[in-house]
Design an enzyme around this catalytic site. Structure first.
Site, PDB file in Angstrom:
ATOM      1  N   ARG A   1      -9.268  -4.167  21.374  1.00 39.64           N
ATOM      2  CA  ARG A   1      -8.312  -3.377  22.172  1.00 39.64           C
ATOM      3  C   ARG A   1      -8.997  -2.824  23.420  1.00 39.64           C
ATOM      4  O   ARG A   1      -8.473  -2.911  24.532  1.00 39.64           O
ATOM      5  CB  ARG A   1      -7.753  -2.231  21.321  1.00 39.64           C
ATOM      6  CG  ARG A   1      -6.781  -2.719  20.275  1.00 39.64           C
ATOM      7  CD  ARG A   1      -6.116  -1.591  19.509  1.00 39.64           C
ATOM      8  NE  ARG A   1      -5.064  -2.132  18.665  1.00 39.64           N
ATOM      9  CZ  ARG A   1      -4.825  -1.769  17.409  1.00 39.64           C
ATOM     10  NH1 ARG A   1      -5.571  -0.836  16.834  1.00 39.64           N
ATOM     11  NH2 ARG A   1      -3.843  -2.320  16.729  1.00 39.64           N
TER      12      ARG A   1
ATOM     13  N   HIS B   1     -12.261   4.137  11.400  1.00 40.63           N
ATOM     14  CA  HIS B   1     -11.093   3.555  12.069  1.00 40.63           C
ATOM     15  C   HIS B   1      -9.995   4.617  12.148  1.00 40.63           C
ATOM     16  O   HIS B   1      -9.008   4.579  11.447  1.00 40.63           O
ATOM     17  CB  HIS B   1     -10.616   2.338  11.270  1.00 40.63           C
ATOM     18  CG  HIS B   1      -9.517   1.581  11.923  1.00 40.63           C
ATOM     19  ND1 HIS B   1      -9.522   1.224  13.248  1.00 40.63           N
ATOM     20  CD2 HIS B   1      -8.356   1.098  11.419  1.00 40.63           C
ATOM     21  CE1 HIS B   1      -8.424   0.548  13.515  1.00 40.63           C
ATOM     22  NE2 HIS B   1      -7.689   0.472  12.429  1.00 40.63           N
TER      23      HIS B   1
ATOM     24  N   ARG C   1      -3.247   7.331   9.964  1.00 37.58           N
ATOM     25  CA  ARG C   1      -3.720   6.421   8.911  1.00 37.58           C
ATOM     26  C   ARG C   1      -4.033   7.206   7.642  1.00 37.58           C
ATOM     27  O   ARG C   1      -3.814   6.726   6.533  1.00 37.58           O
ATOM     28  CB  ARG C   1      -4.959   5.655   9.395  1.00 37.58           C
ATOM     29  CG  ARG C   1      -4.673   4.715  10.554  1.00 37.58           C
ATOM     30  CD  ARG C   1      -5.908   3.917  10.956  1.00 37.58           C
ATOM     31  NE  ARG C   1      -5.660   3.048  12.093  1.00 37.58           N
ATOM     32  CZ  ARG C   1      -5.810   3.426  13.364  1.00 37.58           C
ATOM     33  NH1 ARG C   1      -6.234   4.648  13.652  1.00 37.58           N
ATOM     34  NH2 ARG C   1      -5.571   2.581  14.343  1.00 37.58           N
TER      35      ARG C   1
ATOM     36  N   ARG D   1       1.695   2.133   8.607  1.00 38.58           N
ATOM     37  CA  ARG D   1       2.172   3.373   9.250  1.00 38.58           C
ATOM     38  C   ARG D   1       3.562   3.234   9.845  1.00 38.58           C
ATOM     39  O   ARG D   1       3.945   2.156  10.289  1.00 38.58           O
ATOM     40  CB  ARG D   1       1.222   3.741  10.396  1.00 38.58           C
ATOM     41  CG  ARG D   1      -0.029   4.376   9.941  1.00 38.58           C
ATOM     42  CD  ARG D   1      -0.699   5.094  11.087  1.00 38.58           C
ATOM     43  NE  ARG D   1      -1.373   4.203  12.012  1.00 38.58           N
ATOM     44  CZ  ARG D   1      -1.904   4.610  13.157  1.00 38.58           C
ATOM     45  NH1 ARG D   1      -1.809   5.874  13.526  1.00 38.58           N
ATOM     46  NH2 ARG D   1      -2.528   3.763  13.944  1.00 38.58           N
TER      47      ARG D   1
ATOM     48  N   ALA E   1       1.164 -10.102   1.281  1.00 32.86           N
ATOM     49  CA  ALA E   1       1.746 -11.186   2.102  1.00 32.86           C
ATOM     50  C   ALA E   1       2.680 -10.614   3.155  1.00 32.86           C
ATOM     51  O   ALA E   1       3.681 -11.217   3.512  1.00 32.86           O
ATOM     52  CB  ALA E   1       2.483 -12.177   1.199  1.00 32.86           C
ATOM     53  N   GLY E   2       2.349  -9.422   3.637  1.00 33.60           N
ATOM     54  CA  GLY E   2       3.156  -8.795   4.690  1.00 33.60           C
ATOM     55  C   GLY E   2       2.729  -9.290   6.062  1.00 33.60           C
ATOM     56  O   GLY E   2       2.227 -10.411   6.207  1.00 33.60           O
TER      57      GLY E   2
END
Ligand code: APR
Length: 307
Positions: free
Chosen positions: A150, A174, A87, A81, A8-9
């Protein structure tokens, strides 16, 4: 539809909000290990329903029993990060978290589909695949849609043309060795190479590759979440509506593009069964070599996993 979001961040809460506001589920369950956070954010979100006009119940909880029989579970639990980190630096800590989270998902929702968001993305998707024992079409990861978003945004900034008219696809793992396909990038069907010089395109590609890092540098205390959550919810929407979207997602490869036994970002058809097909587009030697290098990087990280 019952959709659970684990973590739930920043990414998880924003994804849950988008799911509720887009009316993709009757029940949204937000889970976190920290007591109070999912309950508080869930209730706060639910209280926005009369204004935003959605009917979903938004439940915040620390108990996986509340996620039982979810149709889709989005996983965002874990560390994000900080400046100076890649990552890959998150690998071992997040692998432990994803292992325990996946055990709970498989216990309470054995028929669900898992959309992985936690980084390093392709490696964490592999962990969820192995630990769940689910068929690979039901375990896939979000990365390519974000990377492509992006890239399209930067092209739109460069051209002064709507992002809606820019079509593109970013493949590969990724990480900073992702593979934006310039040859397949068009502006309403016109090859982008007719509109932007090769050198400038290479600069835009490079900015895309380190696009996540650019946000981390600004935020200092965490990583991106508006675009990552939007990308995730595009995948949720494709599954909920059985839309058969052709999107780049991290999928389990069994020989496609000459790559096997790893997850990597490739074009897939996304529908009610998750990854319904991997679409093997034609790549030239250079593109293929870049995709292989990126997939090999993921493979090395999978081999180094300690779980
Ligand atoms: N079970 C459930 N939740 C957990 C667990 C666990 N075992 N471990 C950590 N969490 C929760 C944290 O308490 C926190 O609320 O995961 C949440 C992560 O939120 P943030 O720190 O805000 O990180 P966020 O920006 O959301 O990124 C999450 O997504 O994009 C990726 O790289 C990013 O790996 C990171 C993940």
């Amino acid at each position: 539809m019952k959709i659970s979001v684990i973590g739930a961040g920043h990414v998880g809460a924003t994804a849950a909000q988008r799911i509720a506001e887009k009316k993709l589920a009757q029940e949204v369950v937000l889970v976190d290990i920290v007591e109070g956070i999912p309950q508080g954010k869930g209730l706060d979100m639910w209280e926005s329903a009369p204004i935003e006009g959605f009917d979903a119940k938004v439940i915040g909880t620390n108990d996986y029993a509340d996620t039982a029989n979810s149709d889709i579970v989005v996983v965002t639990a874990g560390l994000a990060r900080k400046p100076g980190m890649s990552r890959d630096d998150l690998r071992d800590k997040n692998a432990e978290i994803i292992k325990s989270v996946t055990e709970q998902i498989a216990k309470y929702s054995p028929q669900t589909k898992i959309i992985m968001v936690t980084n390093p993305l392709d490696v964490m998707t592999y962990v969820a695949y192995k630990v769940s024992g689910f068929e690979p079409n039901r375990v896939f990861g979000q990365a390519g849609i974000l990377d492509t978003a992006r890239y399209r945004t930067f092209l739109s900034m460069e051209l002064g043309i709507s992002v809606r008219d820019i079509q593109a696809m970013v493949l590969g793992g990724h990480g900073d060795d992702m593979v934006p396909l310039i040859r397949y990038t068009t502006v309403s069907g016109i090859p982008v190479t007719q509109m932007i010089s090769r050198d400038r395109l290479e600069e835009i590609v490079q900015r895309t590759r380190v696009g996540g890092g650019e946000i981390v540098k600004y935020l200092k205390t965490g990583s991106a979440y508006y675009a990552p959550s939007a990308a995730t919810v595009e995948m949720v929407e494709a599954v909920v509506h059985d839309a058969k979207r052709l999107l780049p997602c991290s999928a389990w490869l069994t020989g496609q593009f000459g790559i096997s036994d790893t997850y990597a970002g490739v074009p897939v058809i996304l529908g009610k069964d998750g990854v319904e097909k991997i679409v093997e587009i034609e790549l030239n030697d250079e593109e293929r070599a870049m995709l292989h290098a990126s997939a090999n990087h993921v493979k090395e990280n999978i081999a180094a996993l300690k779980i």
